[in-house]
Design an enzyme around this catalytic site. Structure first.
Site, PDB file in Angstrom:
ATOM      1  N   GLY A   1      34.210  36.722  36.240  1.00  0.00           N
ATOM      2  CA  GLY A   1      35.355  37.001  35.383  1.00  0.00           C
ATOM      3  C   GLY A   1      36.090  38.290  35.686  1.00  0.00           C
ATOM      4  O   GLY A   1      37.187  38.501  35.175  1.00  0.00           O
ATOM      5  N   ASP A   2      35.501  39.154  36.511  1.00  0.00           N
ATOM      6  CA  ASP A   2      36.177  40.397  36.909  1.00  0.00           C
ATOM      7  C   ASP A   2      35.617  40.829  38.262  1.00  0.00           C
ATOM      8  O   ASP A   2      35.140  41.941  38.421  1.00  0.00           O
ATOM      9  CB  ASP A   2      35.969  41.481  35.854  1.00  0.00           C
ATOM     10  CG  ASP A   2      36.796  42.741  36.136  1.00  0.00           C
ATOM     11  OD1 ASP A   2      37.744  42.666  36.948  1.00  0.00           O
ATOM     12  OD2 ASP A   2      36.491  43.794  35.542  1.00  0.00           O
ATOM     13  N   LEU A   3      35.694  39.925  39.239  1.00  0.00           N
ATOM     14  CA  LEU A   3      35.051  40.154  40.524  1.00  0.00           C
ATOM     15  C   LEU A   3      35.959  40.981  41.436  1.00  0.00           C
ATOM     16  O   LEU A   3      36.225  40.618  42.576  1.00  0.00           O
ATOM     17  CB  LEU A   3      34.686  38.816  41.177  1.00  0.00           C
ATOM     18  CG  LEU A   3      33.614  38.853  42.268  1.00  0.00           C
ATOM     19  CD1 LEU A   3      32.280  39.311  41.696  1.00  0.00           C
ATOM     20  CD2 LEU A   3      33.462  37.486  42.932  1.00  0.00           C
ATOM     21  N   GLY A   4      36.441  42.101  40.892  1.00  0.00           N
ATOM     22  CA  GLY A   4      37.226  43.019  41.690  1.00  0.00           C
ATOM     23  C   GLY A   4      36.356  43.754  42.691  1.00  0.00           C
ATOM     24  O   GLY A   4      35.123  43.821  42.560  1.00  0.00           O
TER      25      GLY A   4
END
Length: 283
Positions: free
Chosen positions: A185-188
């Site tokens: 969901g936030d694989l930055g």
């Protein structure tokens, strides 16, 4: 005043083997993370983020039992409502430097490991333990998201900013609903850690699982493209066994919402700094 000063007593208690003034600090949208020699302390930036800490702790516990091929932070200690924090194991490694992918061997190695990571998350999405414990992405998620943007953010945008946002929201219309993988969901790039051996990186772990769901892998693929560029995304897609079900369209539509997602979450958390950053291109 720095977090080392305002929380000195707490940090000294939770990280007794470290000197508070020497601790590294990283600030995310929802938390401030203080990094010790073998563990980290996660401090919520807002009351809303503090209220979500028990959910985050439960997600980390669930992830630890899935047998993933990479490390995730493990919960060591949880604070109280009056003193909210999480103490987690420290995963060694650092995010990739921005120019690391200029080397062809590094580029290929990173793409292969991202493909392996996403394959592992796809397998985990079929695990009944994960599907029972982790939250599922709501079928009307993007409809509600677009509604919130129009109701709460449009008034903060310029005319041209609203037109841009409307185009991005329109791209979400008709997206198929997918619930088949564990989705970070936030694989930055800042949440993926690497260690180097003989000039090549090895993926050592993934941080910040606040937004983990059973959902659409297009979301994590969109984050890889946003963090590392379209060439790496294209290579990861070529290496993976992805169903031909409109994946590319979903990736493009979801990527177009990232700044708006940041702004929506910041508004809910009363985080003026993150709100301004999220709306910077809509002024």
């Amino acid at each position: 005043m720095s977090i080392r000063a305002t929380h000195r007593a707490l940090l000294s208690r939770l990280l007794p083997d470290d000197e508070p003034d020497d601790l590294a600090v990283r600030e995310g949208q929802f938390h401030i993370v203080v990094i010790g020699s073998d563990r980290v302390v996660c401090l919520p930036r807002t009351k809303a983020a503090a209220a979500r800490l028990p959910q985050r702790a439960a997600a980390l516990h669930a992830l630890a039992g899935l047998g993933l091929d990479f490390r995730t932070p493990e919960l060591l200690l949880q604070g109280t409502d009056e003193e909210p924090f999480l103490v987690l194991t420290r995963i060694p490694g650092e995010p990739l430097e921005s120019d690391a992918l200029n080397n062809a061997r590094v580029f290929d190695t990173v793409a292969e490991q991202y493909a392996t990571l996403l394959s592992g998350l796809a397998r985990a999405g079929t695990d009944e333990r994960a599907r029972a414990v982790l939250p599922w992405e709501a079928e009307d998620r993007w409809h509600l998201f677009a509604k919130d943007v129009r109701a709460d953010l449009f008034q903060l945008m310029s005319d041209s900013g609203r037109l841009r946002a409307e185009r991005e929201l329109t791209a979400l219309d008709g997206l198929s609903h997918v619930n088949r993988a564990v989705v970070h969901g936030d694989l930055g790039a800042e949440n993926v850690l690497w260690e180097w051996t003989n000039g090549l990186p090895r993926l050592s772990g993934v941080l910040d699982w606040d937004d983990v769901t059973i959902g659409d892998p297009a979301e994590d693929l969109a984050a890889i493209g946003a963090g590392h560029g379209p060439e790496l995304l294209e290579r990861v897609l070529a290496l993976g066994d992805w169903p031909n079900d409109g994946l590319l369209n979903r990736i493009a539509a979801i990527r177009g919402t990232f700044a708006l997602q940041q702004a929506v979450y910041a508004l809910r958390d009363d985080d003026e700094e993150e709100l301004a950053d999220g709306l910077a291109d809509y002024e």
